[in-house]
Write a protein that holds these residues in place. Structure first.
Motif, mmCIF file in Angstrom:
data_model
loop_
_atom_site.group_PDB
_atom_site.id
_atom_site.type_symbol
_atom_site.label_atom_id
_atom_site.label_comp_id
_atom_site.label_asym_id
_atom_site.label_seq_id
_atom_site.Cartn_x
_atom_site.Cartn_y
_atom_site.Cartn_z
ATOM 1 N N PRO A 193 17.052 23.155 -61.615
ATOM 2 C CA PRO A 193 18.098 24.045 -60.956
ATOM 3 C C PRO A 193 17.062 25.734 -60.750
ATOM 4 N N ASP A 217 11.721 19.814 -53.573
ATOM 5 C CA ASP A 217 11.534 20.478 -54.822
ATOM 6 C C ASP A 217 10.178 21.170 -54.474
ATOM 7 N N ARG A 272 15.486 20.088 -57.336
ATOM 8 C CA ARG A 272 16.349 20.542 -56.772
ATOM 9 C C ARG A 272 16.458 20.813 -55.343
#
Length: 399
Positions: free
Chosen positions: A136, A356, A396
């Motif tokens: 994140p 990601d 993410r």
């Protein structure tokens, strides 16, 4: 009419000259690694050697892509987060590099992620491992050719063949690499019936593991079933050897760990028959890229390529493929080319996952064999663990 012809010819000549000059502008790439101040220096130097060999292989020895010579600029993080941020900013801003590759320590690398976003330039993470580097707190400018903690631990779990009769105590270093690794291992065991009975975290540089070992022994000794201590420590200190010296076998406890760089493998001779998982071993892969790497490294350095040499080469091959396939050298065009990109490496094919930017890749299930004629313990190939066998969590979603 003659005047117009001369003018047109002059303009055409100027355009040709400008085009040629542009084509000759170097593409600058920064290698941002810790080259001083830590025992991890060896990892950095392997990655640098592998990167240089990768450029040579990918460009057929010309060190040129699309008419541009490649200029590699080397920066030393000194394994300090503030220094790493400063030298990365210097590379992007003052040196005007196209992109950067690094760094070695997961904790140091984590602090570099916002710098890539600030300058809106790509950072390829190699060889740092932690899952959180594509998590994140990461951003769309981060791509990761190195394996991550989930790959380490899902492969390690597969090598252990977990079931309800398996009880594990873990020991790891207390920073991103160790924390993410153990979290990934526990996730890999979910649903298998195996149980993690104890988690120990020690500071980096720890040399005395006695207290932690005794706590793990106490947590495991009365369990009915297979009892394993999983060691996930990248640095020195010889945790496996020191724990082994405390005789866990008196409680029926065995030690398990992943593979390591060649200078550490002599210590694995104390664990014949041990099975585990490793990112790379030079004899495990038979493909054109690895065959070239092994041959050239042996000829030039009088020894086989190591763990992070292969990683550095994979990063260089990704860089060249991205430049070759992108519509331009603009960062947005490079990102577009790299998302979902597959390329050949010493470990076989890797693919940047679009979500990601983690490179999905294989791992090696090994079994330790001791040969008196070989300086190190040999991690014999049991099998290649393919990317499709590992359910690697998405860190993410890129925007």
């Amino acid at each position: 009419m003659k005047t117009f012809t001369r003018l047109a010819a002059a303009l055409a000549g100027a355009a040709t000259f400008a085009s040629a000059a542009w084509a000759e502008d170097p593409i600058k790439i920064a290698l941002i690694h810790g080259l001083s101040g830590s025992s991890f220096e060896a990892f950095s130097k392997q990655a640098q050697t592998g990167f240089e060999l990768g450029l040579e292989y990918a460009t057929d020895g010309t060190n040129t892509v699309k008419g541009h010579p490649i200029e590699v600029i080397i920066k030393d993080t000194q394994f300090k987060p503030d220094v790493a941020r400063a030298v990365l900013a210097e590379a992007y801003g003052d040196d005007e590099v196209l992109l950067a590759v690094g760094a070695t320590s997961s904790g140091v690398t984590k602090g570099m992620l916002p710098i890539a976003e600030e300058y809106e330039k790509i950072l390829i993470v190699e060889p740092a491992v932690a899952d959180s580097l594509t998590g994140p707190d990461s951003n769309r400018y981060i791509f990761k050719t190195s394996r991550n903690s989930s790959m380490d631990m899902q492969a390690q779990a597969l090598a252990l063949k977990p079931d309800e009769n398996l009880f594990v105590a873990t020991i790891a270093e207390d920073y991103a690499f160790g924390q993410d690794g153990i979290a990934a291992f526990k996730a890999a065991l979910d649903g298998t019936g195996a149980t993690v009975v104890s988690e120990e975290y020690v500071p980096q540089g720890t040399a005395d593991f006695t207290a932690a070992a005794e706590r793990m022994f106490n947590a495991l000794k009365d369990k009915e079933g297979r009892k394993v201590i999983l060691v996930y420590i990248a640095g020195g200190g010889d945790a496996p050897g020191k724990i082994q010296a405390l005789d866990p076998s008196r409680y029926g406890i065995e030690i398990s760990m992943g593979g390591h760089i060649l200078p550490v493998l002599p210590t694995y001779k104390r664990f014949p028959g041990m099975e585990g998982a490793v990112y790379y071993y030079y004899e495990a892969y038979d493909n054109p890229v690895n065959n070239w790497l092994v041959k050239e490294h042996q000829a030039r350095f009088d020894g086989p390529p190591d763990f992070f040499t292969a990683g550095g080469m994979a990063a260089a091959l990704a860089v060249v493929k991205a430049i070759e396939t992108a519509d331009s050298l603009d960062t947005e065009d490079l990102i577009k080319a790299m998302e979902g990109m597959s390329w050949d490496t010493p470990k076989g094919e890797m693919t940047f996952r679009p979500e990601d930017h983690q490179a999905l890749q294989s791992m090696v299930h090994f079994k330790i064999r001791v040969d008196e004629n070989v300086d190190w313990a040999i991690p014999d190939l049991v099998r290649i663990i393919e990317p499709s066998e590992m359910n690697i969590p998405v860190g993410r979603t890129n925007n």
